[in-house]
Design an enzyme around this catalytic site. Sequence first.
Site, mmCIF file in Angstrom:
data_model
loop_
_atom_site.group_PDB
_atom_site.id
_atom_site.type_symbol
_atom_site.label_atom_id
_atom_site.label_comp_id
_atom_site.label_asym_id
_atom_site.label_seq_id
_atom_site.Cartn_x
_atom_site.Cartn_y
_atom_site.Cartn_z
ATOM 1 N N ALA A 392 0.883 -1.180 0.000
ATOM 2 C CA ALA A 392 0.000 0.000 0.000
ATOM 3 C C ALA A 392 0.916 1.223 0.000
ATOM 4 C CB ALA A 392 -0.927 -0.012 1.210
ATOM 5 N N ALA A 393 1.331 1.650 -1.183
ATOM 6 C CA ALA A 393 2.473 2.558 -1.311
ATOM 7 C C ALA A 393 2.116 4.034 -1.279
ATOM 8 C CB ALA A 393 3.232 2.249 -2.608
ATOM 9 N N PRO A 395 1.114 7.781 -0.430
ATOM 10 C CA PRO A 395 1.560 8.674 -1.508
ATOM 11 C C PRO A 395 3.035 8.568 -1.879
ATOM 12 C CG PRO A 395 1.474 9.885 0.530
ATOM 13 C CD PRO A 395 1.029 8.496 0.857
ATOM 14 N N GLY A 397 5.885 8.118 0.415
ATOM 15 C CA GLY A 397 6.930 8.452 1.379
ATOM 16 C C GLY A 397 7.764 7.255 1.761
ATOM 17 N N ASP A 460 1.810 -1.392 5.125
ATOM 18 C CA ASP A 460 1.252 -0.320 5.953
ATOM 19 C C ASP A 460 -0.254 -0.335 5.703
ATOM 20 O OD1 ASP A 460 1.011 1.837 7.628
ATOM 21 O OD2 ASP A 460 1.469 3.311 6.091
ATOM 22 N N CYS A 517 -1.421 3.050 11.553
ATOM 23 C CA CYS A 517 -1.446 4.325 12.280
ATOM 24 C C CYS A 517 -2.615 4.329 13.249
ATOM 25 C CB CYS A 517 -1.529 5.505 11.316
ATOM 26 S SG CYS A 517 -2.924 5.439 10.180
#
Length: 717
Positions: A392-393, A395, A397, A460, A517
Amino acid sequence: MGVGRRMKKQGPPEPLSEAHFANLKRKKGLPVDDVPEAPSSKKLKTSKKQLKSTKDKKSANSKPATTKTSAKATNGASKTSTGLKNGQGQGSKRSKEVPAPDLGSDEEMDDEFGASDLEDIDGDDADGPQPGDAFFDSGSSVYDSDHDEAKKEKFVFSDDEDEDEEDRQEKLTAANIEGLSRKLDQQLEEEAAENEAELRDGALQTNIEGDKPRVLGEEDDDELSAKTKNLLAPDLQMLRTRITETIRVLEDFSNLAEEGRSRAEYTNQMLKDFCAYYGYNEYLAEKLINLFPPREAFLFFEANESARPVVIRTNTLRTHRRDLAQALINRGVTLEPVGKWSKVGLQVFESNVPLGATPEYLAGHYILQAASSFLPVMALCPQENERVLDMAAAPGGKTTHMAALMKNTGVVFANDPSKQRAKGLIGNIHRLGARNTIVCNYDAREFPRVMGGFDRVLLDAPCSGTGVIAKDPSVKTNRDEKDFMTLPHTQKQLLLAAIDSVNHASKTGGYLVYSTCSVAVEENEQVVAYALSRRPNVKLVETGLPFGKEGFTSYMGKDFHPSLKLTRRYYPHLYNVDGFFVAKFQKIGPTPPNAVLANGYKDKNGNAKAAEGAVGDETEVVDKTPVGAECEEEKDDFGGFDDDQDKEYMERAKRNAMRRRGLDPRALKQGGSKKDKASEGDASAEKEKAKEEPVTEESKTEGKEKKTKKGSKKSGK
């Protein structure tokens, strides 16, 4: 009444006009001049020499009085009269506005009003009759300022009618400004002492055994509930005070709790106050409160009300952190390194220019990225010349961070299921100069069917965002029980797909990092525990991060595997970063085909359905099909190929190639039709022969031998 008090209230003597003096002169038979008109009102202004001490006054009064001529006496009397006349209207105001200096003794009072001077004037033997003799003999008390130079300097007449009252007040109080300053200092000290005494009394009050705060008052509860029902703003000061009192009671419940009150009542009261004060829905607030002790929960909620510091990550593919910091400082940016744990992070405190539009940003020297987003990549630690997958790349970073750590060697597959978000991902990859990155757009749950065998995988996962409430306050009210059921299910599927995408036989890798997160246990420890139970070929290892709080091994009556202590949690009130969770896996073997059926169940006897039925009795809804298994009978809408459509593309490409060579593309069509007719004829002939010849067991075995020979020939070719 003392002398000083009487003299303070007593104003100056009544002024005597020139007409009065003219009448006195006429009675004595002295020549009278024309009475001049009284000048405009003049303000009495005290001289700076009023600052002199009592000692100076005594020395001035001790000097002998000099004899004056009749002209001087006349002039002095006229000056005195005019001065007194001008000061008549202002005497009362001045006495009220400006405090007169304190007179400590009778001797000072006499010096102030010039008693010695009056005696000298009365006893002076003049050659001729004086103009003011009759007046002085009449018994009226008149003060002649010309008889003494010291007394003359005490009163100054000014023509400035617009003089500020503040200046006059300053000059009048300048005589005893030192004493006033001492008094003010003394008052301030007394007030400070009183404040300290109050604080001590308040601190002592909290330690009194009988002082038990009344937090659960019925009237307050009714009032607060009525306010919330009517959508009125609650009293925030009252709520905050009650929150602190409730926390104090919960920390020392045995001593401070009211009789007949349970701990659950205080906890429910604190939950309601948190919801009203911070604006959370009750479900989410309860979930967050259960993660911490009462005091730490209060700090967590407070930390979510303030934004985290702005952090930028240096792109080491284009510059160094020292050079970037110097360039930004020259542009008016105040910054410092984010911490010893990161070699590429810079924390920005103040900036005169927009950080997203500087020449350094446009040149790809840095990217705006939260400090907590450094942690998963640091835990994964990709090496040079490896094959890495970011599931899940967007944006970009973490993807560009991995490319920088790999120094643009190897290959990074940046996948994101959203085409819209993939556009921003591509833009950041180009701007930061990551040349070893391939962007793809697949559902990450199907990724093992597309490609596998990666040395390292970063997941992520999408989450509820309970760790970034300061960045997105809408989470306070948008998240409910349904979100915490659907999101963990998706995260479990993604984690299983990530595990199946890792190459366990990798010489340098075989690692997987799972991060969110969020601070909810349902999205972190429970997902990791599920993956460990469904995939026995993986284990948790140390993350390698220098700080962070250990993950939960037990929560709300649930016990997890002891290895979950190796996971790391990050909170905003402890580390001043966004709430985050990081877990690192190592794949130590291939995935068994029956490992996904249940917790600890293995299909040794081939009874897969029975095991699957046992799992179906569980309340938890999970995906029980192997993520990487392919079924030949199912039609794959994602990774399959449409043969008819591909055939058209291939024929069109062949025709274009023939045109470039100068050949007729119709010849290809004619040749293809002849081959098709021949193949159709052979097939029909074989079918007729099969109908005519009887089918025997020998013919079946011969047919099988022929097929095996053909297969071996093809493989040999």
